[in-house]
Enzyme design. Structure first.
Site, mmCIF file in Angstrom:
data_model
loop_
_atom_site.group_PDB
_atom_site.id
_atom_site.type_symbol
_atom_site.label_atom_id
_atom_site.label_comp_id
_atom_site.label_asym_id
_atom_site.label_seq_id
_atom_site.Cartn_x
_atom_site.Cartn_y
_atom_site.Cartn_z
ATOM 1 N N CYS A 55 0.808 -1.223 0.000
ATOM 2 C CA CYS A 55 0.000 0.000 0.000
ATOM 3 C C CYS A 55 0.839 1.270 0.000
ATOM 4 O O CYS A 55 0.295 2.366 0.015
ATOM 5 C CB CYS A 55 -0.953 -0.001 1.186
ATOM 6 N N CYS A 70 21.310 -11.589 10.535
ATOM 7 C CA CYS A 70 20.330 -12.671 10.573
ATOM 8 C C CYS A 70 19.836 -13.034 9.176
ATOM 9 O O CYS A 70 19.099 -14.010 9.012
ATOM 10 C CB CYS A 70 19.154 -12.294 11.472
ATOM 11 N N CYS A 101 1.553 -4.228 8.535
ATOM 12 C CA CYS A 101 1.282 -2.860 8.112
ATOM 13 C C CYS A 101 -0.088 -2.455 8.641
ATOM 14 O O CYS A 101 -1.079 -3.156 8.430
ATOM 15 C CB CYS A 101 1.302 -2.767 6.589
ATOM 16 N N HIS A 107 1.764 -8.757 6.043
ATOM 17 C CA HIS A 107 2.748 -9.356 6.945
ATOM 18 C C HIS A 107 4.119 -8.801 6.585
ATOM 19 O O HIS A 107 4.542 -8.850 5.429
ATOM 20 C CB HIS A 107 2.729 -10.877 6.788
ATOM 21 N N HIS A 110 8.827 -10.112 11.974
ATOM 22 C CA HIS A 110 8.632 -10.234 13.413
ATOM 23 C C HIS A 110 9.541 -9.234 14.127
ATOM 24 O O HIS A 110 10.533 -8.784 13.581
ATOM 25 C CB HIS A 110 8.948 -11.655 13.885
ATOM 26 N N ASP A 114 16.096 -8.445 21.096
ATOM 27 C CA ASP A 114 17.559 -8.546 21.183
ATOM 28 C C ASP A 114 18.261 -7.526 20.289
ATOM 29 O O ASP A 114 19.354 -7.758 19.801
ATOM 30 C CB ASP A 114 18.013 -9.972 20.842
ATOM 31 N N ARG A 122 14.619 -5.471 17.701
ATOM 32 C CA ARG A 122 15.093 -5.846 16.367
ATOM 33 C C ARG A 122 13.890 -6.204 15.515
ATOM 34 O O ARG A 122 13.270 -7.243 15.692
ATOM 35 C CB ARG A 122 16.047 -7.052 16.462
ATOM 36 N N CYS A 124 12.721 -7.533 12.365
ATOM 37 C CA CYS A 124 13.277 -8.404 11.339
ATOM 38 C C CYS A 124 12.257 -8.459 10.199
ATOM 39 O O CYS A 124 11.174 -9.015 10.363
ATOM 40 C CB CYS A 124 13.490 -9.768 11.985
HETATM 41 ZN ZN LIG Z 1 0.627 -1.718 3.697
#
Ligand SMILES: [Zn+2]
Length: 137
Positions: A55, A70, A101, A107, A110, A114, A122, A124
């Site tokens: 979006c 990572c 969002c 999605h 996560h 740490d 963090r 990620c």
């Molecule tokens: Zn979005």
């Protein structure tokens, strides 16, 4: 009557499938995870804003990006626009906090505890969940 056409929360699954690449659809709409170390924005060190792939909401700023080693782009905070929301996630036998969002429920990844100080966070994030807009200096 409000104009619902432009509300990203009302976009149908079929429309997202059309709008996004197969990989972006899999990650953002089906809570997938890209293969570590492969993201286009993983090693991006340019100054600018990171937007939601779906979006275009601003979600992260390059000022908060750091190398967590990572395999995914990592940030110590979300951007000041405040478009990142949190959701408890106990899938895959883990207790994690999913980041999504706020504008379109995509999605993103996560968030873990740490990260570097002062936030200790963090974020990620899947590279494919974001687009980058460079800021001219
Ligand atoms: Zn979005």
């Amino acid at each position: 009557m409000s104009d619902t056409k432009h509300d990203p929360k009302l976009i149908s699954d079929a429309e997202w499938r059309q709008k996004l690449t197969a990989e972006a659809y899999r990650v953002t709409r089906q809570k997938g995870t890209e293969y570590p170390g492969t993201g286009e924005l993983l090693h991006n060190t340019e100054t600018g804003k990171y937007h939601c792939t779906c979006c275009d909401a601003v979600i992260f700023d390059s000022a908060d990006k750091f190398d967590a080693g990572c395999g995914w782009p990592s940030f110590s905070a979300q951007s000041e626009e405040g478009n990142v929301d949190y959701r408890f996630d106990d899938s895959h036998g883990m207790r994690r906090t999913e980041i999504i969002c706020k504008q379109c429920d995509a999605h993103l990844g996560h968030v873990f505890d740490d990260g570097p100080m002062p936030t200790g966070k963090r974020y990620c994030v899947n590279s494919v969940s974001m687009t980058f807009e460079k800021r001219e200096q």
